[in-house]
Design a protein around this motif. Structure first.
Motif, mmCIF file in Angstrom:
data_model
loop_
_atom_site.group_PDB
_atom_site.id
_atom_site.type_symbol
_atom_site.label_atom_id
_atom_site.label_comp_id
_atom_site.label_asym_id
_atom_site.label_seq_id
_atom_site.Cartn_x
_atom_site.Cartn_y
_atom_site.Cartn_z
ATOM 1 N N ALA A 194 0.827 -1.207 0.000
ATOM 2 C CA ALA A 194 0.000 0.000 0.000
ATOM 3 C C ALA A 194 0.866 1.263 0.000
ATOM 4 O O ALA A 194 0.617 2.213 -0.739
ATOM 5 C CB ALA A 194 -0.927 0.003 1.211
ATOM 6 N N GLY A 195 1.893 1.260 0.838
ATOM 7 C CA GLY A 195 2.763 2.433 0.917
ATOM 8 C C GLY A 195 4.010 2.328 0.060
ATOM 9 O O GLY A 195 4.719 3.310 -0.132
ATOM 10 N N GLY A 196 4.303 1.105 -0.422
ATOM 11 C CA GLY A 196 5.503 0.908 -1.228
ATOM 12 C C GLY A 196 6.776 1.055 -0.436
ATOM 13 O O GLY A 196 7.787 1.547 -0.943
ATOM 14 N N THR A 197 6.739 0.611 0.831
ATOM 15 C CA THR A 197 7.893 0.817 1.708
ATOM 16 C C THR A 197 8.369 -0.481 2.372
ATOM 17 O O THR A 197 7.616 -1.446 2.504
ATOM 18 C CB THR A 197 7.543 1.822 2.822
ATOM 19 N N CYS A 198 9.620 -0.459 2.807
ATOM 20 C CA CYS A 198 10.219 -1.529 3.598
ATOM 21 C C CYS A 198 10.769 -0.924 4.880
ATOM 22 O O CYS A 198 11.181 0.241 4.915
ATOM 23 C CB CYS A 198 11.377 -2.192 2.845
ATOM 24 N N GLY A 199 10.795 -1.737 5.958
ATOM 25 C CA GLY A 199 11.287 -1.246 7.233
ATOM 26 C C GLY A 199 12.659 -1.820 7.553
ATOM 27 O O GLY A 199 12.786 -3.004 7.868
ATOM 28 N N TYR A 200 13.696 -0.998 7.461
ATOM 29 C CA TYR A 200 15.056 -1.391 7.816
ATOM 30 C C TYR A 200 15.358 -0.900 9.225
ATOM 31 O O TYR A 200 14.911 0.179 9.630
ATOM 32 C CB TYR A 200 16.062 -0.783 6.838
ATOM 33 N N VAL A 201 16.121 -1.687 9.988
ATOM 34 C CA VAL A 201 16.455 -1.290 11.352
ATOM 35 C C VAL A 201 17.947 -1.452 11.578
ATOM 36 O O VAL A 201 18.623 -2.243 10.903
ATOM 37 C CB VAL A 201 15.683 -2.122 12.402
ATOM 38 N N ALA A 202 18.469 -0.702 12.552
ATOM 39 C CA ALA A 202 19.886 -0.811 12.899
ATOM 40 C C ALA A 202 20.173 -2.196 13.464
ATOM 41 O O ALA A 202 19.357 -2.771 14.187
ATOM 42 C CB ALA A 202 20.250 0.268 13.919
#
Length: 287
Positions: A91-99
């Motif tokens: 829906a947002g076209g995003t991925c969640g990257y984390v440290a």
């Protein structure tokens, strides 16, 4: 049959079932505990200590003795108190990257942008041995391809060496540790990363056949920058994100394989004698 004979038969059948289950567990563990990155974990099982990482860097500091599965997280960043990466959101076209808070050696370049471009792409590894061209699947592995596009733009891989060559049983060339020396001596090869991590993708029915390019990891959702190119048919469980296929340059990997390794580990893997140095990585839209 007397009651005593029946008890003996049942006991024997029980023992045979247990022994068969043990053999199957060990075989499954040997298949799956091959490809890892990052931190080695000391595991005590049945009084035997095994240093394991799921696809470790080289034959001396990696998953060469991994016949057991850790019962505790292999990576501190996988604990429930740490931030967790998130999968692609259509829906947002995003991925969640984390440290990555595991504390391993890193070449920090920041986090990739959350917004992802899913158009088809081609990734080219320019190496001292020639170009290796990979058709990557931004549609099936958007977070992975987005990460590679980001790292390529940052020149992250420039000057890095592929640090681990496999064996007949484990036909892969592993690259992507920007700190690896690939000299057959380093005990830290295979532990370097970009300082962030992201989710596994495209694991359903994943196969690691000749030409497949996949992510190395140290457990679920611990992907960073290390990857491996399969030059045979690797009998691995579906635990490593397959994100592309070599379309040109696989003969380079065959040549490197023929050269063998500098110092074979117990599993036959090690730094390749034929050095593969990545000069540059480019990502372009597929024409």
């Amino acid at each position: 049959m007397s009651g005593k004979d029946r008890q003996k038969q049942l006991a024997r059948e029980h023992y045979e079932r247990q022994n068969q289950r043990r053999i199957e567990r060990e075989a499954r563990a040997k298949r799956n505990a091959i490809i890892g990155t990052s931190v080695a974990v000391v595991v005590v099982v049945g009084g035997v200590i095994a240093a394991t990482t799921l696809l470790g860097g080289n034959g001396t500091s990696s998953a060469t003795a991994a016949s057991a599965t850790p019962t505790t997280p292999a990576n501190p960043s996988q604990t429930s108190t740490a931030a967790q990466p998130t999968a692609f959101d259509p829906a947002g076209g995003t991925c969640g990257y984390v440290a990555d808070t595991a504390g391993g050696p890193a070449k920090n370049v920041g986090l990739p942008p959350a917004k992802v471009d899913t158009t088809p792409k081609t990734m080219t590894l320019k190496t001292n041995q020639g170009d290796i061209v990979i058709e990557v699947s931004a549609e099936k592995t958007p977070c992975t391809v987005n990460s590679f596009a980001f790292l390529a733009k940052k020149k992250y891989f420039n000057g890095s060496k592929c640090h681990r060559l496999g064996s007949d049983q484990f036909p892969v060339l592993q690259c992507g540790d920007p700190l690896a020396k690939a000299d057959g001596k380093s005990q830290t090869d295979g532990r370097g990363g970009p300082g962030y991590r992201f989710v596994n993708e495209n694991l359903k029915d994943a196969k690691y056949t000749r030409g497949v390019v996949a992510m190395a990891n140290s457990g679920a959702d611990t992907n960073g920058s290390q990857f491996f190119i399969v030059y045979g048919n690797a009998q691995l469980g579906p635990d490593y994100t397959p994100f592309g296929k070599v379309t040109k340059g696989l003969e380079i990997i065959d040549k490197v394989n023929k050269g063998g390794v500098i110092t074979p580990g117990p599993d036959g893997t090690g730094a390749p004698k034929e050095t593969v140095e990545i000069k540059d990585v480019t990502m372009s839209s597929k024409s």
